[in-house]
Enzyme design. Structure first.
Site, PDB file in Angstrom:
ATOM      1  N   ASP A  50      63.151  25.682  -2.027  1.00  0.00           N
ATOM      2  CA  ASP A  50      62.848  24.251  -2.000  1.00  0.00           C
ATOM      3  C   ASP A  50      64.038  23.439  -2.508  1.00  0.00           C
ATOM      4  O   ASP A  50      64.463  22.458  -1.894  1.00  0.00           O
ATOM      5  CB  ASP A  50      61.628  23.943  -2.876  1.00  0.00           C
ATOM      6  CG  ASP A  50      60.341  24.542  -2.361  1.00  0.00           C
ATOM      7  OD1 ASP A  50      59.538  23.808  -1.765  1.00  0.00           O
ATOM      8  OD2 ASP A  50      60.130  25.760  -2.550  1.00  0.00           O
ATOM      9  N   GLU A  71      60.970  15.354  -1.604  1.00  0.00           N
ATOM     10  CA  GLU A  71      59.867  15.829  -2.437  1.00  0.00           C
ATOM     11  C   GLU A  71      60.323  16.293  -3.810  1.00  0.00           C
ATOM     12  O   GLU A  71      59.596  16.155  -4.790  1.00  0.00           O
ATOM     13  CB  GLU A  71      59.119  16.971  -1.743  1.00  0.00           C
ATOM     14  CG  GLU A  71      57.925  17.448  -2.544  1.00  0.00           C
ATOM     15  CD  GLU A  71      57.066  18.465  -1.823  1.00  0.00           C
ATOM     16  OE1 GLU A  71      55.932  18.699  -2.265  1.00  0.00           O
ATOM     17  OE2 GLU A  71      57.523  19.012  -0.806  1.00  0.00           O
ATOM     18  N   ASP A  98      60.977  16.834   3.493  1.00  0.00           N
ATOM     19  CA  ASP A  98      60.233  17.894   2.822  1.00  0.00           C
ATOM     20  C   ASP A  98      61.067  19.159   2.972  1.00  0.00           C
ATOM     21  O   ASP A  98      61.137  19.730   4.070  1.00  0.00           O
ATOM     22  CB  ASP A  98      58.844  18.086   3.425  1.00  0.00           C
ATOM     23  CG  ASP A  98      57.938  18.926   2.534  1.00  0.00           C
ATOM     24  OD1 ASP A  98      58.479  19.683   1.705  1.00  0.00           O
ATOM     25  OD2 ASP A  98      56.710  18.827   2.667  1.00  0.00           O
ATOM     26  N   ILE A 114      60.785  22.238   1.924  1.00  0.00           N
ATOM     27  CA  ILE A 114      59.931  23.314   2.430  1.00  0.00           C
ATOM     28  C   ILE A 114      58.505  22.783   2.445  1.00  0.00           C
ATOM     29  O   ILE A 114      57.916  22.541   1.397  1.00  0.00           O
ATOM     30  CB  ILE A 114      59.992  24.598   1.587  1.00  0.00           C
ATOM     31  CG1 ILE A 114      61.326  25.298   1.785  1.00  0.00           C
ATOM     32  CG2 ILE A 114      58.871  25.553   2.001  1.00  0.00           C
ATOM     33  CD1 ILE A 114      61.392  26.691   1.201  1.00  0.00           C
ATOM     34  N   ASP A 115      57.977  22.586   3.624  1.00  0.00           N
ATOM     35  CA  ASP A 115      56.580  22.207   3.779  1.00  0.00           C
ATOM     36  C   ASP A 115      55.798  23.495   4.028  1.00  0.00           C
ATOM     37  O   ASP A 115      56.072  24.213   4.986  1.00  0.00           O
ATOM     38  CB  ASP A 115      56.416  21.253   4.960  1.00  0.00           C
ATOM     39  CG  ASP A 115      54.989  20.772   5.111  1.00  0.00           C
ATOM     40  OD1 ASP A 115      54.425  20.292   4.112  1.00  0.00           O
ATOM     41  OD2 ASP A 115      54.436  20.890   6.215  1.00  0.00           O
ATOM     42  N   THR A 165      55.019  25.749   1.069  1.00  0.00           N
ATOM     43  CA  THR A 165      55.644  26.718   0.168  1.00  0.00           C
ATOM     44  C   THR A 165      54.776  27.960  -0.006  1.00  0.00           C
ATOM     45  O   THR A 165      55.290  29.079  -0.122  1.00  0.00           O
ATOM     46  CB  THR A 165      55.936  26.066  -1.202  1.00  0.00           C
ATOM     47  OG1 THR A 165      56.811  24.941  -1.004  1.00  0.00           O
ATOM     48  CG2 THR A 165      56.613  27.049  -2.145  1.00  0.00           C
ATOM     49  N   ASP A 188      55.251  14.669   4.329  1.00  0.00           N
ATOM     50  CA  ASP A 188      54.354  15.661   4.921  1.00  0.00           C
ATOM     51  C   ASP A 188      54.015  15.357   6.378  1.00  0.00           C
ATOM     52  O   ASP A 188      53.373  16.182   7.036  1.00  0.00           O
ATOM     53  CB  ASP A 188      53.050  15.742   4.124  1.00  0.00           C
ATOM     54  CG  ASP A 188      53.216  16.458   2.795  1.00  0.00           C
ATOM     55  OD1 ASP A 188      54.040  17.388   2.728  1.00  0.00           O
ATOM     56  OD2 ASP A 188      52.533  16.082   1.825  1.00  0.00           O
TER      57      ASP A 188
END
Length: 333
Positions: A46, A69, A123, A125-126, A128, A276
């Site tokens: 991330d 994020e 984002d 890593i959407d 995780t 998101d």
């Protein structure tokens, strides 16, 4: 030259680099999973993904704010020294001379919070939990201009070229969209002969013949309300269950017709985060679909980090959208 040709090129290269970093982390993921204040997991990937993408954006578009994020605050704690060291190792694979302070600066370039006429949202890593589990996840980057997503780079490093054909070599797809110019699917492979393929949402017009794409994790949306709407629409096909904004990609390329992100009964006032949805929403819209909130109101990206003017999200192939909104309203009556 298209109005956003440079932005699309920079965005694709940025998410491609981030995908390489994330896949490297996942190949040797060993305990480097932290928990944020909201109890959601965050990993080296991330932070590394946000760092390399924000660096690319700052170099190319230094005046553009980035609403991302993550931030670097947790990394600075002594208790996370091992995570910090692993992060530095992964980022140095792409930027060999970087030091920890510079990595923190790159991450924190993505900590803007207010609305601007032009900004990026990220984002890193959407999904995780899917990433940690070895399943689907996405890297989602979008350019917002005058409150509307105009460019999207939705990168799905583990998604095959088609949902029903999963040769390992085809895993790793990016979905690039520019408003008014369509959406293309671009393999992440370094093969220079790989060409982007235009994609379109399905032509399904009868809602009963539609197929849902739903969250793998049930806590992310109200599956009960979705089931009630599906029953009213006469939908009988099995849903595609998948993590992250990859659901938007599945709708954009016509493998499913409806994606619902609905407030859960135990958190009816939850407000969606813009990162998101911005990239995924544009990927669907540019491919011919429709994206609104659950009341049929267009998504409003003029409120900083949150979709404050919207409740839930409904993404469809387009033709069935109005009937889906009506079914949701009837299910709540």
């Amino acid at each position: 030259m298209p109005a956003y040709d440079r932005e699309r090129t920079v965005a694709f290269r940025a998410v491609q680099t981030a995908a390489e970093l994330c896949q490297s982390v996942r190949a040797d993921l060993d305990g480097d999973v932290m928990e944020k204040d909201d109890r959601t997991p965050v990993t080296v990937a991330d932070f590394g993904s946000q760092a390399v993408i924000c660096k690319a954006l700052r170099d190319a578009f230094p005046d553009d704010p980035v609403i991302g994020e993550e931030d670097s605050s947790a990394l600075r704690a002594d208790a996370n020294a091992d995570v910090r060291a692993h992060l530095l190792e992964e980022v140095r694979a792409h930027h060999p001379d970087v030091n920890p302070g510079l990595v923190f600066d790159w991450i924190d370039h993505g900590t803007d919070a207010g609305y601007s006429e032009r900004f990026w949202t990220l984002d890193p890593i959407d999904g995780t939990k899917g990433f940690v589990r070895g399943d689907q996840y996405a890297i989602a980057l979008a350019l917002i201009v005058d409150g509307r997503p105009q460019v999207a780079a939705l990168c799905c490093p583990h998604l095959p070229s088609a949902i029903d054909a999963d040769p390992p070599a085809s895993r790793g797809q990016a979905f690039l969209a520019v408003r008014g110019e369509g959406t293309v699917q671009q393999p992440l492979t370094p093969d220079t002969d790989a060409v982007p393929t235009p994609i379109q949402t399905s032509g399904t017009t009868d809602p009963s013949e539609s197929r849902f794409c739903e969250s793998f994790v049930s806590s992310h949306s109200s599956h009960d309300l979705a089931a009630q709407a599906g029953e009213r629409l006469g939908i009988t096909a099995d849903s595609i269950r998948i993590d992250s904004q990859a659901k938007y990609a599945i709708v954009a390329r016509g493998e499913a017709d409806i994606y619902l992100r609905l407030p859960r009964p135990d958190s009816p006032d939850y407000t969606e985060r813009i990162w998101d949805h911005a990239a995924g929403a544009l990927a669907v819209e540019a491919a011919g679909g429709t994206v609104t909130d659950m009341h049929g109101t267009p998504l409003d990206f003029t409120h900083g980090r949150l979709l404050e003017a919207n409740t839930g999200v409904v993404a469809t192939n387009g033709p069935v959208h109005d009937e889906v909104i009506e079914a949701l309203a009837a299910a709540q009556a």
